[in-house]
Design a protein around this motif. Structure first.
Motif, PDB file in Angstrom:
ATOM      1  N   ASP A  65      -6.605   8.560   6.537  1.00 41.12           N
ATOM      2  CA  ASP A  65      -7.084   8.917   4.883  1.00 41.12           C
ATOM      3  C   ASP A  65      -5.612   8.529   4.470  1.00 41.12           C
ATOM      4  O   ASP A  65      -5.356   7.785   3.432  1.00 41.12           O
ATOM      5  N   LYS A  66      -4.445   9.196   4.695  1.00 43.51           N
ATOM      6  CA  LYS A  66      -3.234   9.197   4.325  1.00 43.51           C
ATOM      7  C   LYS A  66      -2.400   8.000   4.587  1.00 43.51           C
ATOM      8  O   LYS A  66      -1.834   7.231   3.363  1.00 43.51           O
ATOM      9  N   SER A  67      -2.726   7.266   5.496  1.00 49.21           N
ATOM     10  CA  SER A  67      -2.284   5.779   5.694  1.00 49.21           C
ATOM     11  C   SER A  67      -2.948   4.807   4.760  1.00 49.21           C
ATOM     12  O   SER A  67      -2.396   4.286   4.129  1.00 49.21           O
ATOM     13  N   LEU A  68      -4.140   4.967   4.562  1.00 43.37           N
ATOM     14  CA  LEU A  68      -4.762   4.008   3.661  1.00 43.37           C
ATOM     15  C   LEU A  68      -4.388   4.218   2.304  1.00 43.37           C
ATOM     16  O   LEU A  68      -4.290   3.350   1.308  1.00 43.37           O
ATOM     17  N   GLU A  69      -4.132   5.668   1.834  1.00 47.54           N
ATOM     18  CA  GLU A  69      -3.779   5.941   0.573  1.00 47.54           C
ATOM     19  C   GLU A  69      -2.356   5.509   0.408  1.00 47.54           C
ATOM     20  O   GLU A  69      -2.024   4.909  -0.814  1.00 47.54           O
ATOM     21  N   TRP A  70      -1.620   5.540   1.223  1.00 44.78           N
ATOM     22  CA  TRP A  70      -0.170   4.872   1.127  1.00 44.78           C
ATOM     23  C   TRP A  70      -0.212   3.533   0.940  1.00 44.78           C
ATOM     24  O   TRP A  70       0.438   2.827   0.028  1.00 44.78           O
ATOM     25  N   VAL A  71      -0.934   2.901   1.904  1.00 41.79           N
ATOM     26  CA  VAL A  71      -1.238   1.440   1.719  1.00 41.79           C
ATOM     27  C   VAL A  71      -1.533   0.902   0.500  1.00 41.79           C
ATOM     28  O   VAL A  71      -1.097   0.056  -0.350  1.00 41.79           O
ATOM     29  N   LEU A  72      -2.775   1.587  -0.070  1.00 35.51           N
ATOM     30  CA  LEU A  72      -3.311   1.103  -1.327  1.00 35.51           C
ATOM     31  C   LEU A  72      -2.752   1.465  -2.456  1.00 35.51           C
ATOM     32  O   LEU A  72      -2.234   0.749  -3.504  1.00 35.51           O
ATOM     33  N   TYR A  73      -2.256   2.673  -2.666  1.00 31.94           N
ATOM     34  CA  TYR A  73      -1.732   3.185  -3.992  1.00 31.94           C
ATOM     35  C   TYR A  73      -0.224   2.945  -3.856  1.00 31.94           C
ATOM     36  O   TYR A  73       0.284   2.341  -4.975  1.00 31.94           O
ATOM     37  N   ASP A  74       0.414   3.030  -2.938  1.00 31.37           N
ATOM     38  CA  ASP A  74       2.112   2.926  -2.973  1.00 31.37           C
ATOM     39  C   ASP A  74       2.392   1.322  -2.794  1.00 31.37           C
ATOM     40  O   ASP A  74       3.396   0.606  -3.712  1.00 31.37           O
ATOM     41  N   ILE A 116       0.279  -1.557  -2.467  1.00 31.20           N
ATOM     42  CA  ILE A 116      -0.519  -2.592  -3.220  1.00 31.20           C
ATOM     43  C   ILE A 116      -0.661  -2.360  -4.476  1.00 31.20           C
ATOM     44  O   ILE A 116      -0.274  -3.393  -5.519  1.00 31.20           O
ATOM     45  N   LEU A 117      -1.040  -1.213  -5.183  1.00 30.22           N
ATOM     46  CA  LEU A 117      -1.120  -1.066  -6.649  1.00 30.22           C
ATOM     47  C   LEU A 117       0.108  -0.474  -6.899  1.00 30.22           C
ATOM     48  O   LEU A 117       0.306  -0.713  -8.371  1.00 30.22           O
ATOM     49  N   GLY A 118       0.918   0.000  -6.549  1.00 32.29           N
ATOM     50  CA  GLY A 118       2.256   0.541  -7.042  1.00 32.29           C
ATOM     51  C   GLY A 118       2.086   1.789  -7.613  1.00 32.29           C
ATOM     52  O   GLY A 118       3.060   2.159  -8.640  1.00 32.29           O
ATOM     53  N   TRP A 119       1.305   2.345  -7.463  1.00 35.37           N
ATOM     54  CA  TRP A 119       1.243   3.707  -8.310  1.00 35.37           C
ATOM     55  C   TRP A 119       2.061   4.807  -7.462  1.00 35.37           C
ATOM     56  O   TRP A 119       1.813   4.752  -6.150  1.00 35.37           O
ATOM     57  N   LYS A 120       2.304   5.647  -8.048  1.00 39.01           N
ATOM     58  CA  LYS A 120       3.051   6.874  -7.325  1.00 39.01           C
ATOM     59  C   LYS A 120       2.539   8.169  -7.895  1.00 39.01           C
ATOM     60  O   LYS A 120       2.158   8.480  -8.757  1.00 39.01           O
TER      61      LYS A 120
END
Length: 115
Positions: free
Chosen positions: A100-109, A111-115
Protein backbone atom coordinates in the motif's frame (compact mmCIF):
# COMPACT_ATOMS: atom_id res chain seq x y z
CA UNK A 1 -46.47 -41.86 -0.45
CA UNK A 2 -46.85 -42.95 3.17
CA UNK A 3 -43.59 -41.21 4.07
CA UNK A 4 -44.76 -37.94 2.53
CA UNK A 5 -47.96 -38.15 4.57
CA UNK A 6 -45.95 -38.80 7.74
CA UNK A 7 -43.70 -35.80 7.08
CA UNK A 8 -46.71 -33.60 6.31
CA UNK A 9 -48.40 -34.78 9.52
CA UNK A 10 -45.23 -34.06 11.50
CA UNK A 11 -45.10 -30.53 10.09
CA UNK A 12 -48.81 -30.10 10.82
CA UNK A 13 -48.27 -31.14 14.45
CA UNK A 14 -45.42 -28.65 14.78
CA UNK A 15 -47.62 -25.94 13.28
CA UNK A 16 -50.44 -26.92 15.64
CA UNK A 17 -48.10 -26.58 18.62
CA UNK A 18 -47.05 -23.11 17.47
CA UNK A 19 -50.67 -22.15 16.82
CA UNK A 20 -51.55 -23.42 20.29
CA UNK A 21 -48.90 -21.12 21.73
CA UNK A 22 -50.73 -18.12 20.32
CA UNK A 23 -54.24 -19.49 20.88
CA UNK A 24 -53.54 -20.00 24.58
CA UNK A 25 -52.36 -16.43 25.09
CA UNK A 26 -54.40 -16.16 28.30
CA UNK A 27 -52.65 -19.18 29.86
CA UNK A 28 -49.37 -19.21 31.75
CA UNK A 29 -46.21 -19.10 29.67
CA UNK A 30 -45.25 -22.58 30.89
CA UNK A 31 -48.44 -24.06 29.40
CA UNK A 32 -47.85 -22.27 26.11
CA UNK A 33 -44.24 -23.45 25.87
CA UNK A 34 -45.30 -27.00 26.72
CA UNK A 35 -47.80 -26.79 23.87
CA UNK A 36 -45.02 -25.96 21.41
CA UNK A 37 -42.71 -28.62 22.85
CA UNK A 38 -45.51 -31.20 22.71
CA UNK A 39 -46.20 -30.41 19.05
CA UNK A 40 -42.50 -30.60 18.31
CA UNK A 41 -42.11 -33.91 20.17
CA UNK A 42 -45.13 -35.44 18.43
CA UNK A 43 -43.85 -34.24 15.06
CA UNK A 44 -40.40 -35.70 15.69
CA UNK A 45 -41.93 -39.00 16.84
CA UNK A 46 -43.95 -39.32 13.65
CA UNK A 47 -41.13 -38.14 11.37
CA UNK A 48 -38.80 -40.65 13.04
CA UNK A 49 -40.94 -43.52 11.75
CA UNK A 50 -40.65 -42.40 8.13
CA UNK A 51 -37.90 -43.56 5.76
CA UNK A 52 -36.19 -40.13 5.65
CA UNK A 53 -36.37 -39.97 9.45
CA UNK A 54 -34.79 -43.41 9.77
CA UNK A 55 -32.02 -42.38 7.35
CA UNK A 56 -31.43 -39.23 9.39
CA UNK A 57 -31.17 -41.22 12.64
CA UNK A 58 -28.72 -43.63 11.00
CA UNK A 59 -26.70 -40.70 9.66
CA UNK A 60 -26.62 -39.11 13.13
CA UNK A 61 -25.40 -42.35 14.70
CA UNK A 62 -22.67 -42.74 12.08
CA UNK A 63 -21.64 -39.12 12.58
CA UNK A 64 -21.28 -39.63 16.32
CA UNK A 65 -19.21 -42.77 15.73
CA UNK A 66 -16.94 -40.91 13.29
CA UNK A 67 -16.53 -38.00 15.71
CA UNK A 68 -15.32 -40.46 18.35
CA UNK A 69 -12.58 -41.63 15.97
CA UNK A 70 -11.13 -38.14 15.57
CA UNK A 71 -7.62 -37.74 16.95
CA UNK A 72 -7.50 -34.28 18.48
CA UNK A 73 -4.21 -32.37 18.56
CA UNK A 74 -2.28 -32.09 21.78
CA UNK A 75 -1.99 -28.80 23.63
CA UNK A 76 1.55 -28.33 22.33
CA UNK A 77 0.45 -28.87 18.71
CA UNK A 78 -2.44 -26.48 19.15
CA UNK A 79 -0.22 -23.75 20.60
CA UNK A 80 2.33 -24.22 17.81
CA UNK A 81 -0.32 -24.01 15.07
CA UNK A 82 -1.88 -20.95 16.67
CA UNK A 83 1.53 -19.29 16.81
CA UNK A 84 2.11 -20.11 13.14
CA UNK A 85 -1.24 -18.60 12.19
CA UNK A 86 -0.50 -15.40 14.11
CA UNK A 87 2.97 -15.15 12.55
CA UNK A 88 1.48 -15.61 9.07
CA UNK A 89 -1.17 -12.94 9.73
CA UNK A 90 1.50 -10.48 10.89
CA UNK A 91 3.67 -11.26 7.84
CA UNK A 92 0.74 -10.74 5.45
CA UNK A 93 -0.25 -7.52 7.24
CA UNK A 94 3.29 -6.14 6.86
CA UNK A 95 3.38 -7.20 3.20
CA UNK A 96 0.05 -5.49 2.49
CA UNK A 97 1.13 -2.35 4.35
CA UNK A 98 4.38 -2.19 2.36
CA UNK A 99 2.48 -2.75 -0.89
CA UNK A 100 0.00 0.00 0.00
CA UNK A 101 2.75 2.48 0.93
CA UNK A 102 4.73 1.63 -2.20
CA UNK A 103 1.72 2.21 -4.44
CA UNK A 104 0.93 5.41 -2.57
CA UNK A 105 4.49 6.64 -3.08
CA UNK A 106 4.49 5.72 -6.79
CA UNK A 107 1.09 7.24 -7.53
CA UNK A 108 1.13 10.36 -5.39
CA UNK A 109 4.77 11.37 -5.39
CA UNK A 110 6.12 10.17 -8.73
CA UNK A 111 3.13 10.18 -11.09
CA UNK A 112 0.83 12.89 -9.74
CA UNK A 113 3.44 15.02 -8.00
CA UNK A 114 1.35 15.43 -4.81
CA UNK A 115 3.02 15.61 -1.47
Amino acid sequence: MVDKIKIALALALLAAGIAGFYALSEQALVVRVLCVLGGFAAGVAIAWTSAPGARFVEFARESINEARKVVWPTRKETVQMTGMVFAFVVAIAIFLWLTDKSLEWVLYDLILGWK
